[in-house]
Design a protein around this motif. Structure first.
Motif, PDB file in Angstrom:
ATOM      1  N   LEU A  53     -38.086  13.132  -6.672  1.00  0.00           N
ATOM      2  CA  LEU A  53     -37.057  13.594  -7.603  1.00  0.00           C
ATOM      3  C   LEU A  53     -37.633  13.952  -8.961  1.00  0.00           C
ATOM      4  O   LEU A  53     -37.115  14.811  -9.657  1.00  0.00           O
ATOM      5  N   ASN A  54     -38.697  13.300  -9.336  1.00  0.00           N
ATOM      6  CA  ASN A  54     -39.257  13.510 -10.678  1.00  0.00           C
ATOM      7  C   ASN A  54     -40.069  14.804 -10.726  1.00  0.00           C
ATOM      8  O   ASN A  54     -41.284  14.797 -10.863  1.00  0.00           O
ATOM      9  N   SER A  55     -39.355  15.909 -10.646  1.00  0.00           N
ATOM     10  CA  SER A  55     -40.011  17.217 -10.664  1.00  0.00           C
ATOM     11  C   SER A  55     -40.093  17.746 -12.098  1.00  0.00           C
ATOM     12  O   SER A  55     -39.663  17.095 -13.055  1.00  0.00           O
ATOM     13  N   GLU A  56     -40.605  18.951 -12.218  1.00  0.00           N
ATOM     14  CA  GLU A  56     -40.801  19.562 -13.537  1.00  0.00           C
ATOM     15  C   GLU A  56     -39.493  19.776 -14.281  1.00  0.00           C
ATOM     16  O   GLU A  56     -39.448  19.767 -15.507  1.00  0.00           O
ATOM     17  N   LYS A  57     -38.380  19.967 -13.544  1.00  0.00           N
ATOM     18  CA  LYS A  57     -37.091  20.273 -14.165  1.00  0.00           C
ATOM     19  C   LYS A  57     -36.106  19.095 -14.136  1.00  0.00           C
ATOM     20  O   LYS A  57     -34.979  19.246 -14.593  1.00  0.00           O
ATOM     21  N   ASN A  58     -36.499  17.976 -13.579  1.00  0.00           N
ATOM     22  CA  ASN A  58     -35.583  16.836 -13.456  1.00  0.00           C
ATOM     23  C   ASN A  58     -35.954  15.710 -14.412  1.00  0.00           C
ATOM     24  O   ASN A  58     -37.124  15.308 -14.484  1.00  0.00           O
ATOM     25  N   ILE A  59     -34.951  15.203 -15.124  1.00  0.00           N
ATOM     26  CA  ILE A  59     -35.112  13.974 -15.893  1.00  0.00           C
ATOM     27  C   ILE A  59     -34.278  12.913 -15.185  1.00  0.00           C
ATOM     28  O   ILE A  59     -33.055  13.006 -15.124  1.00  0.00           O
ATOM     29  N   VAL A  60     -34.960  11.920 -14.619  1.00  0.00           N
ATOM     30  CA  VAL A  60     -34.303  10.913 -13.793  1.00  0.00           C
ATOM     31  C   VAL A  60     -34.220   9.593 -14.558  1.00  0.00           C
ATOM     32  O   VAL A  60     -35.206   9.129 -15.127  1.00  0.00           O
ATOM     33  N   PHE A  61     -33.001   9.013 -14.554  1.00  0.00           N
ATOM     34  CA  PHE A  61     -32.794   7.665 -15.053  1.00  0.00           C
ATOM     35  C   PHE A  61     -32.396   6.812 -13.846  1.00  0.00           C
ATOM     36  O   PHE A  61     -31.381   7.112 -13.193  1.00  0.00           O
ATOM     37  N   VAL A  62     -33.146   5.783 -13.554  1.00  0.00           N
ATOM     38  CA  VAL A  62     -32.796   4.915 -12.429  1.00  0.00           C
ATOM     39  C   VAL A  62     -32.889   3.458 -12.879  1.00  0.00           C
ATOM     40  O   VAL A  62     -33.816   3.069 -13.593  1.00  0.00           O
ATOM     41  N   THR A  63     -31.895   2.667 -12.507  1.00  0.00           N
ATOM     42  CA  THR A  63     -31.948   1.232 -12.776  1.00  0.00           C
ATOM     43  C   THR A  63     -32.370   0.520 -11.501  1.00  0.00           C
ATOM     44  O   THR A  63     -32.042   0.962 -10.395  1.00  0.00           O
ATOM     45  N   SER A  64     -33.082  -0.586 -11.658  1.00  0.00           N
ATOM     46  CA  SER A  64     -33.533  -1.322 -10.478  1.00  0.00           C
ATOM     47  C   SER A  64     -33.841  -2.767 -10.845  1.00  0.00           C
ATOM     48  O   SER A  64     -34.320  -3.060 -11.943  1.00  0.00           O
ATOM     49  N   HIS A  65     -33.553  -3.653  -9.897  1.00  0.00           N
ATOM     50  CA  HIS A  65     -34.001  -5.044 -10.008  1.00  0.00           C
ATOM     51  C   HIS A  65     -35.350  -5.238  -9.319  1.00  0.00           C
ATOM     52  O   HIS A  65     -35.950  -6.317  -9.439  1.00  0.00           O
ATOM     53  N   ASP A  66     -35.798  -4.203  -8.605  1.00  0.00           N
ATOM     54  CA  ASP A  66     -37.035  -4.319  -7.831  1.00  0.00           C
ATOM     55  C   ASP A  66     -38.239  -3.943  -8.683  1.00  0.00           C
ATOM     56  O   ASP A  66     -38.484  -2.762  -8.952  1.00  0.00           O
ATOM     57  N   LEU A  67     -38.992  -4.948  -9.085  1.00  0.00           N
ATOM     58  CA  LEU A  67     -40.160  -4.692  -9.925  1.00  0.00           C
ATOM     59  C   LEU A  67     -41.225  -3.921  -9.154  1.00  0.00           C
ATOM     60  O   LEU A  67     -42.021  -3.185  -9.750  1.00  0.00           O
ATOM     61  N   GLU A  68     -41.222  -4.070  -7.826  1.00  0.00           N
ATOM     62  CA  GLU A  68     -42.190  -3.346  -6.998  1.00  0.00           C
ATOM     63  C   GLU A  68     -41.948  -1.835  -7.092  1.00  0.00           C
ATOM     64  O   GLU A  68     -42.900  -1.051  -7.204  1.00  0.00           O
TER      65      GLU A  68
END
Length: 491
Positions: A414-429
């Motif tokens: 998803l993290n392409s040249e035109k995408n700004i991704v915000f993702v939350t996670s509890h998984d430190l891995e």
């Protein structure tokens, strides 16, 4: 407030516009846009409410110079006379004016054919009466039959006549508002002369019926309408003009909505701390003192990312999801309304995609996981436009082992040249893995004192390794053996 009425113009416009993006119901629910609208709406007329709401959901990348001029004008001038006029369009019936623009009104051809035939009979009777006076008695049964069709027709057209009378009020209000010099140029471009001349009778008749001193004139008028089927003919003429003048009606509707919305925005900017957005062609985002207008005393946050996306970690209730909503809402306001709730907002012009408040849907036989899969599949589609993608706890609807594997792969792509991704996670891995693929790590934290957890709601750079799930169980007096065993199993 009945949002089905407020959304009428938005639904009409979304089917008849080539917008940069139409904010879907799913995204609107994820961002609580309806609640936000109730919080910040300062419009006066029902038309203004409908127009302002549409700005929350329809994003265009075309600048409307007039709309900006109107905002500037209201920023500098207190126009009480304009607000008085707008308040004249504050009846619930005014929500339905857009229906006259969206849908054709059908003339009851049976009534119209009878009216034409009746007029022929009337002429024949009057002509024959010159030779046989007694034939005038036929006027009585003709009048009675006319009355029957007149009131049948009245039942059919009553709903439309009520709205048409409000439409006439809309035309009168637009004319009065246009007397303010700042608004006259746009108004002059709208040809409403034939509309104004055709619909004034609806309003005049309504006023006669309400005034006890003029009721005699109304009665005379009513008898004339029965005798000559004037209401059937008049309604047919109004409908013909109305159905052929939708472009002009829409222009008047949007003229009023635009002015009311500009006035509302001016008031919002005086009540809240706002800024004008700066748009860039680069994959970057600079936010300073950004906040959520729906939250009183909201903590303000700063964020600066360049050519990257972000993973936000942190314990439950620390503010991760709320922060994503803050970013998305301010992006909508920046792009659609020309201001946002921050000291600085700098970002590209982006389409917004969210996967936040997903629920199982038993009616559509769709699980949480499947709904999320279908949403995120859309996020992966290649687009020439920048995209802001917000994902809360990705793929939490499936087992841990597969969730981590799929999340790593999907977020990496998803993290392409035109995408700004915000993702939350509890998984430190997941967070640690993504740091190697163009994601910056941020977290929200809290402090614990005695039996109280205090959240700072401030975003920090880095990775949060603290958890509070078991601590919350303690605070709410879960059995001691469960708490002890949980800590033991945690290791």
């Amino acid at each position: 407030m009945d949002f089905s009425l407020i959304k009428k113009y938005f639904k009409y416009k979304s089917k008849n516009t080539n917008a940069f993006q139409i904010i879907s119901d799913e995204i609107a629910d994820d961002l609580n846009l309806d609640l936000l609208f109730l919080k910040v709406d300062r419009t006066i007329s029902k038309i203004g409410k409908q127009y302002f709401y549409s700005k929350f959901r329809i994003i265009t990348n075309e600048k409307n110079s007039l709309f900006n001029e109107y905002q500037d004008y209201f920023d500098k001038n207190c126009l009480t006379n304009v607000e008085i006029e707008l308040d004249k369009l504050n009846r619930n019936r005014d929500f339905e004016i857009i229906e006259l623009i969206e849908n054709d009104i059908f003339i009851n051809q049976k009534f119209l054919n009878y009216a034409k035939l009746s007029l022929v009979f009337l002429c024949v009777i009057l002509f024959c009466s010159f030779f046989v006076t007694q034939i005038l008695f036929l006027l009585i049964p003709l009048f009675l039959v006319n009355a029957y069709y007149h009131y049948l027709n009245k039942n059919y057209v009553e709903y439309y006549n009520l709205i048409i009378s409000r439409l006439h009020k809309m035309l009168a209000v637009s004319e009065n508002i246009s007397k303010t010099k700042a608004f006259e140029n746009e108004y002059k471009q709208i040809n409403i002369k034939k509309l104004r001349n055709s619909f004034w009778t609806s309003n005049a008749t309504e006023q006669l019926a309400k005034n006890e001193f003029l009721i005699v004139f109304w009665l005379i008028l009513e008898l004339s309408r029965i005798a000559f089927n004037l209401e059937i003919f008049g309604f047919a003429k109004k409908v013909t003009i109305l159905n052929s003048s939708k472009k002009e009606l829409l222009s008047v509707f949007e003229f009023i909505g635009k002015i009311d919305t500009a006035n509302s925005i001016s008031k919002i900017k005086k009540e809240y701390k706002t800024t004008e957005p700066i748009f860039t062609e680069l994959k970057e985002m600079q936010l300073e003192a950004i906040y959520h207008p729906l939250l009183d005393d909201c903590i303000r946050n700063n964020l600066k990312i360049i050519k990257s996306s972000i993973v936000i970690t942190g314990s439950n209730m620390s503010g991760k999801t709320s922060f994503m909503r803050v970013v998305a809402i301010n992006t909508i306001f920046a792009q659609s309304l020309g201001f946002c709730f921050a000291d600085v907002y700098k970002a590209p012009f982006m389409k917004i995609f969210t996967s936040i408040s997903i629920q199982d849907d038993i009616y559509d036989n769709k699980s949480y996981y499947l709904d999320e899969v279908l949403r995120i599949k859309n996020f992966l589609e290649i687009s020439p436009d920048f995209k802001l993608i917000l994902i809360d706890e990705i793929f939490k609807g499936t087992n841990t082992r597969e969730r981590i594997a799929i999340s790593k792969s999907v977020l990496k792509n998803l993290n392409s040249e035109k995408n700004i991704v915000f993702v939350t996670s509890h998984d430190l891995e997941i967070a640690s893995f993504l740091e190697n693929y163009g994601y910056q790590l941020y977290y929200f934290s809290e402090t614990v004192h005695a039996n109280e957890i205090k959240f700072t709601y401030k975003i920090n750079k880095g990775l949060n390794t603290k958890t509070n799930a078991i601590r919350i169980l303690e605070m709410y007096n879960f059995p001691t053996n469960i708490i002890d065993e949980s800590y033991k199993l945690l290791g």
